[in-house]
Design a protein around this motif. Structure first.
Motif, mmCIF file in Angstrom:
data_model
loop_
_atom_site.group_PDB
_atom_site.id
_atom_site.type_symbol
_atom_site.label_atom_id
_atom_site.label_comp_id
_atom_site.label_asym_id
_atom_site.label_seq_id
_atom_site.Cartn_x
_atom_site.Cartn_y
_atom_site.Cartn_z
ATOM 1 N N ASN A 71 0.849 -1.154 0.136
ATOM 2 C CA ASN A 71 -0.185 -0.017 0.088
ATOM 3 C C ASN A 71 0.873 1.097 -0.036
ATOM 4 N N GLU A 72 0.332 2.262 0.013
ATOM 5 C CA GLU A 72 1.230 3.691 -0.036
ATOM 6 C C GLU A 72 1.790 3.966 1.146
ATOM 7 N N ARG A 73 2.983 3.812 1.030
ATOM 8 C CA ARG A 73 3.829 4.044 2.181
ATOM 9 C C ARG A 73 4.739 5.358 1.962
ATOM 10 N N THR A 74 4.632 6.410 2.701
ATOM 11 C CA THR A 74 5.277 7.608 2.394
ATOM 12 C C THR A 74 5.898 8.049 3.809
ATOM 13 N N PHE A 75 7.137 8.430 3.633
ATOM 14 C CA PHE A 75 8.002 9.099 4.560
ATOM 15 C C PHE A 75 8.434 10.482 4.256
ATOM 16 N N VAL A 76 8.157 11.326 5.111
ATOM 17 C CA VAL A 76 8.294 12.613 4.864
ATOM 18 C C VAL A 76 9.167 13.210 6.191
ATOM 19 N N PHE A 77 10.266 13.884 5.771
ATOM 20 C CA PHE A 77 11.286 14.566 6.600
ATOM 21 C C PHE A 77 11.282 15.981 6.279
ATOM 22 N N GLY A 78 11.425 16.841 7.413
ATOM 23 C CA GLY A 78 11.681 18.081 7.560
ATOM 24 C C GLY A 78 10.226 18.943 7.149
ATOM 25 N N GLU A 79 10.399 20.213 6.919
ATOM 26 C CA GLU A 79 9.267 21.106 6.683
ATOM 27 C C GLU A 79 9.940 22.430 5.707
ATOM 28 N N GLU A 80 9.155 22.704 4.704
ATOM 29 C CA GLU A 80 9.309 23.428 3.714
ATOM 30 C C GLU A 80 9.647 24.729 4.190
ATOM 31 N N ILE A 81 8.730 25.326 5.364
ATOM 32 C CA ILE A 81 8.696 26.346 5.823
ATOM 33 C C ILE A 81 10.205 27.184 6.115
ATOM 34 N N GLY A 83 13.107 25.082 6.074
ATOM 35 C CA GLY A 83 14.227 24.320 5.160
ATOM 36 C C GLY A 83 13.664 23.520 4.084
ATOM 37 N N LEU A 84 13.943 22.194 3.946
ATOM 38 C CA LEU A 84 13.453 21.412 2.995
ATOM 39 C C LEU A 84 12.634 20.334 3.456
ATOM 40 N N PRO A 120 24.412 -8.842 -2.051
ATOM 41 C CA PRO A 120 25.254 -7.972 -3.187
ATOM 42 C C PRO A 120 24.781 -6.715 -3.746
ATOM 43 N N LYS A 121 23.774 -6.649 -4.054
ATOM 44 C CA LYS A 121 23.287 -5.587 -4.658
ATOM 45 C C LYS A 121 21.558 -5.656 -4.575
ATOM 46 N N LEU A 122 21.340 -4.579 -4.039
ATOM 47 C CA LEU A 122 19.873 -4.100 -4.030
ATOM 48 C C LEU A 122 19.546 -2.714 -4.407
ATOM 49 N N VAL A 123 18.543 -2.952 -5.490
ATOM 50 C CA VAL A 123 18.193 -1.548 -5.999
ATOM 51 C C VAL A 123 16.645 -1.068 -5.509
ATOM 52 N N CYS A 124 16.777 0.022 -4.862
ATOM 53 C CA CYS A 124 15.345 0.726 -4.533
ATOM 54 C C CYS A 124 15.218 1.533 -5.456
ATOM 55 N N SER A 125 13.848 1.745 -5.896
ATOM 56 C CA SER A 125 13.383 2.860 -6.735
ATOM 57 C C SER A 125 12.050 3.213 -5.972
ATOM 58 N N PHE A 126 11.930 4.625 -6.246
ATOM 59 C CA PHE A 126 10.889 5.358 -5.399
ATOM 60 C C PHE A 126 10.553 6.699 -6.114
ATOM 61 N N GLU A 127 9.530 7.126 -5.683
ATOM 62 C CA GLU A 127 9.047 8.619 -6.195
ATOM 63 C C GLU A 127 9.589 9.676 -5.099
ATOM 64 N N TYR A 128 10.302 10.670 -5.515
ATOM 65 C CA TYR A 128 10.737 11.562 -4.486
ATOM 66 C C TYR A 128 10.499 13.120 -4.882
ATOM 67 N N GLU A 129 10.099 13.739 -3.835
ATOM 68 C CA GLU A 129 9.767 14.981 -3.800
ATOM 69 C C GLU A 129 10.615 15.629 -2.853
ATOM 70 N N ALA A 130 10.771 16.924 -3.144
ATOM 71 C CA ALA A 130 11.707 17.934 -2.424
ATOM 72 C C ALA A 130 10.883 19.319 -2.354
ATOM 73 N N LEU A 136 19.191 30.165 0.014
ATOM 74 C CA LEU A 136 18.387 30.894 -0.367
ATOM 75 C C LEU A 136 17.553 30.642 -1.508
ATOM 76 N N VAL A 137 18.292 29.245 -2.005
ATOM 77 C CA VAL A 137 17.327 28.987 -3.371
ATOM 78 C C VAL A 137 16.379 27.978 -3.266
ATOM 79 N N PRO A 138 15.317 28.507 -3.775
ATOM 80 C CA PRO A 138 13.969 27.684 -3.724
ATOM 81 C C PRO A 138 14.100 26.270 -4.323
ATOM 82 N N VAL A 139 13.499 25.401 -3.816
ATOM 83 C CA VAL A 139 13.717 23.907 -4.284
ATOM 84 C C VAL A 139 12.379 23.452 -4.679
ATOM 85 N N GLU A 140 11.978 22.952 -5.604
ATOM 86 C CA GLU A 140 10.960 22.365 -6.218
ATOM 87 C C GLU A 140 10.913 21.061 -7.058
#
Length: 164
Positions: A71-81, A83-84, A120-130, A136-140
Protein backbone atom coordinates in the motif's frame (compact mmCIF):
# COMPACT_ATOMS: atom_id res chain seq x y z
CA UNK A 1 10.58 -3.27 3.97
CA UNK A 2 12.12 -4.23 7.30
CA UNK A 3 8.73 -5.22 8.75
CA UNK A 4 7.88 -7.40 5.75
CA UNK A 5 11.34 -8.93 5.76
CA UNK A 6 10.93 -9.75 9.42
CA UNK A 7 7.54 -11.36 8.91
CA UNK A 8 8.71 -13.51 6.01
CA UNK A 9 11.88 -14.65 7.76
CA UNK A 10 10.05 -15.45 11.01
CA UNK A 11 7.57 -17.57 9.06
CA UNK A 12 10.36 -19.40 7.23
CA UNK A 13 12.48 -20.01 10.32
CA UNK A 14 9.49 -21.23 12.33
CA UNK A 15 8.48 -23.59 9.54
CA UNK A 16 12.01 -24.99 9.34
CA UNK A 17 12.13 -25.72 13.06
CA UNK A 18 9.13 -28.01 13.05
CA UNK A 19 9.42 -31.17 11.00
CA UNK A 20 5.64 -31.62 11.09
CA UNK A 21 5.01 -28.28 9.33
CA UNK A 22 3.98 -28.46 5.70
CA UNK A 23 6.71 -26.82 3.65
CA UNK A 24 6.84 -26.31 -0.08
CA UNK A 25 8.48 -29.40 -1.55
CA UNK A 26 11.44 -27.33 -2.79
CA UNK A 27 12.22 -26.01 0.75
CA UNK A 28 15.01 -27.78 2.59
CA UNK A 29 14.23 -29.24 6.04
CA UNK A 30 16.68 -29.46 8.94
CA UNK A 31 16.82 -31.81 11.92
CA UNK A 32 17.23 -29.73 15.09
CA UNK A 33 18.80 -32.72 16.86
CA UNK A 34 21.84 -32.85 14.58
CA UNK A 35 25.06 -31.00 15.49
CA UNK A 36 25.17 -29.19 12.12
CA UNK A 37 21.66 -27.74 12.55
CA UNK A 38 22.77 -24.08 12.30
CA UNK A 39 24.72 -24.76 9.12
CA UNK A 40 21.74 -26.60 7.63
CA UNK A 41 19.36 -23.80 8.72
CA UNK A 42 21.63 -21.17 7.16
CA UNK A 43 21.57 -23.02 3.86
CA UNK A 44 17.83 -23.69 4.07
CA UNK A 45 16.94 -20.05 4.74
CA UNK A 46 19.19 -18.81 1.93
CA UNK A 47 17.63 -21.34 -0.44
CA UNK A 48 14.09 -20.46 0.70
CA UNK A 49 14.70 -16.75 0.12
CA UNK A 50 15.88 -17.50 -3.42
CA UNK A 51 12.54 -19.24 -4.08
CA UNK A 52 10.61 -16.10 -3.09
CA UNK A 53 11.19 -14.53 -6.51
CA UNK A 54 7.59 -15.54 -7.19
CA UNK A 55 4.59 -15.58 -4.85
CA UNK A 56 3.72 -18.71 -2.88
CA UNK A 57 0.04 -17.90 -2.44
CA UNK A 58 -0.81 -21.22 -0.78
CA UNK A 59 1.53 -20.23 2.09
CA UNK A 60 0.51 -16.57 2.14
CA UNK A 61 3.92 -15.38 0.89
CA UNK A 62 4.22 -12.58 -1.66
CA UNK A 63 6.95 -12.26 -4.27
CA UNK A 64 10.06 -10.87 -2.67
CA UNK A 65 11.85 -9.87 -5.87
CA UNK A 66 10.87 -7.33 -6.78
CA UNK A 67 9.21 -6.38 -3.53
CA UNK A 68 6.64 -3.64 -3.99
CA UNK A 69 5.13 -2.01 -0.93
CA UNK A 70 1.58 -3.37 -0.74
CA UNK A 71 0.00 0.00 0.00
CA UNK A 72 1.10 3.59 -0.18
CA UNK A 73 4.03 4.10 2.18
CA UNK A 74 5.20 7.66 2.48
CA UNK A 75 8.06 9.00 4.55
CA UNK A 76 8.31 12.76 5.00
CA UNK A 77 11.33 14.53 6.50
CA UNK A 78 11.64 18.20 7.44
CA UNK A 79 9.31 21.09 6.77
CA UNK A 80 9.42 23.46 3.83
CA UNK A 81 8.82 26.66 5.82
CA UNK A 82 12.18 26.50 7.62
CA UNK A 83 14.13 24.29 5.24
CA UNK A 84 13.46 21.37 2.94
CA UNK A 85 10.58 18.90 3.13
CA UNK A 86 11.43 15.61 1.45
CA UNK A 87 8.91 12.89 0.62
CA UNK A 88 9.70 9.32 -0.43
CA UNK A 89 6.90 7.00 -1.67
CA UNK A 90 5.99 4.00 -3.88
CA UNK A 91 8.96 1.82 -2.98
CA UNK A 92 10.09 -1.10 -5.12
CA UNK A 93 13.11 -3.17 -4.07
CA UNK A 94 14.91 -5.65 -6.32
CA UNK A 95 17.77 -8.04 -5.59
CA UNK A 96 16.92 -9.38 -2.14
CA UNK A 97 16.50 -12.98 -3.34
CA UNK A 98 20.13 -12.97 -4.55
CA UNK A 99 21.57 -13.40 -1.06
CA UNK A 100 25.34 -13.98 -1.11
CA UNK A 101 25.69 -15.45 2.36
CA UNK A 102 23.45 -16.43 5.24
CA UNK A 103 24.52 -17.23 8.78
CA UNK A 104 21.70 -18.49 11.02
CA UNK A 105 22.13 -19.45 14.68
CA UNK A 106 19.22 -20.86 16.64
CA UNK A 107 19.16 -20.58 20.43
CA UNK A 108 16.47 -23.12 21.40
CA UNK A 109 16.84 -22.44 25.14
CA UNK A 110 16.00 -18.73 24.85
CA UNK A 111 13.88 -19.18 21.69
CA UNK A 112 15.92 -16.74 19.59
CA UNK A 113 17.00 -16.92 15.96
CA UNK A 114 20.03 -14.83 14.97
CA UNK A 115 20.27 -14.25 11.25
CA UNK A 116 22.99 -12.44 9.27
CA UNK A 117 22.36 -11.88 5.56
CA UNK A 118 24.56 -10.28 2.91
CA UNK A 119 22.93 -9.02 -0.29
CA UNK A 120 25.45 -8.13 -3.03
CA UNK A 121 23.16 -5.59 -4.72
CA UNK A 122 19.80 -4.08 -3.82
CA UNK A 123 18.13 -1.54 -6.09
CA UNK A 124 15.49 0.62 -4.44
CA UNK A 125 13.33 2.72 -6.74
CA UNK A 126 10.84 5.25 -5.42
CA UNK A 127 9.14 8.55 -6.09
CA UNK A 128 10.89 11.54 -4.57
CA UNK A 129 9.64 15.04 -3.81
CA UNK A 130 11.46 17.99 -2.25
CA UNK A 131 9.90 21.36 -1.46
CA UNK A 132 11.34 24.36 0.36
CA UNK A 133 14.65 26.20 0.39
CA UNK A 134 18.32 25.34 0.57
CA UNK A 135 20.01 28.44 1.92
CA UNK A 136 18.30 31.03 -0.33
CA UNK A 137 17.59 28.84 -3.34
CA UNK A 138 13.98 27.65 -3.73
CA UNK A 139 13.62 23.92 -4.36
CA UNK A 140 10.68 22.21 -6.08
CA UNK A 141 11.43 18.65 -7.20
CA UNK A 142 9.11 15.78 -8.14
CA UNK A 143 10.82 12.83 -9.80
CA UNK A 144 11.40 9.12 -9.86
CA UNK A 145 14.63 8.11 -8.18
CA UNK A 146 16.68 5.02 -7.36
CA UNK A 147 19.37 4.04 -4.93
CA UNK A 148 21.71 1.06 -5.23
CA UNK A 149 23.07 -0.61 -2.13
CA UNK A 150 26.06 -2.88 -2.61
CA UNK A 151 27.07 -5.65 -0.21
CA UNK A 152 24.52 -4.69 2.41
CA UNK A 153 24.61 -6.69 5.64
CA UNK A 154 21.43 -7.29 7.64
CA UNK A 155 21.32 -8.66 11.18
CA UNK A 156 17.95 -9.90 12.39
CA UNK A 157 17.17 -11.16 15.87
CA UNK A 158 13.86 -13.01 16.18
CA UNK A 159 12.33 -13.99 19.49
CA UNK A 160 9.61 -16.52 19.00
CA UNK A 161 6.96 -18.45 20.86
CA UNK A 162 6.49 -21.89 19.26
CA UNK A 163 3.18 -22.43 21.10
CA UNK A 164 1.38 -19.66 19.27
Amino acid sequence: MKQTTTIILVVLSTLHQYQSAKLPTNFKKCDKGKPDFDKCLSSAIQDAIKHLNKPLAEYGLVSFDPYVTPNERTFVFGEEITGLRQKFSKFKISGFTNIKSTDARMDFVHKILYLDLVAPKLVCSFEYEAHGRMVLVPVEVVTEAAATLTFSTYLYIFKYNPEG
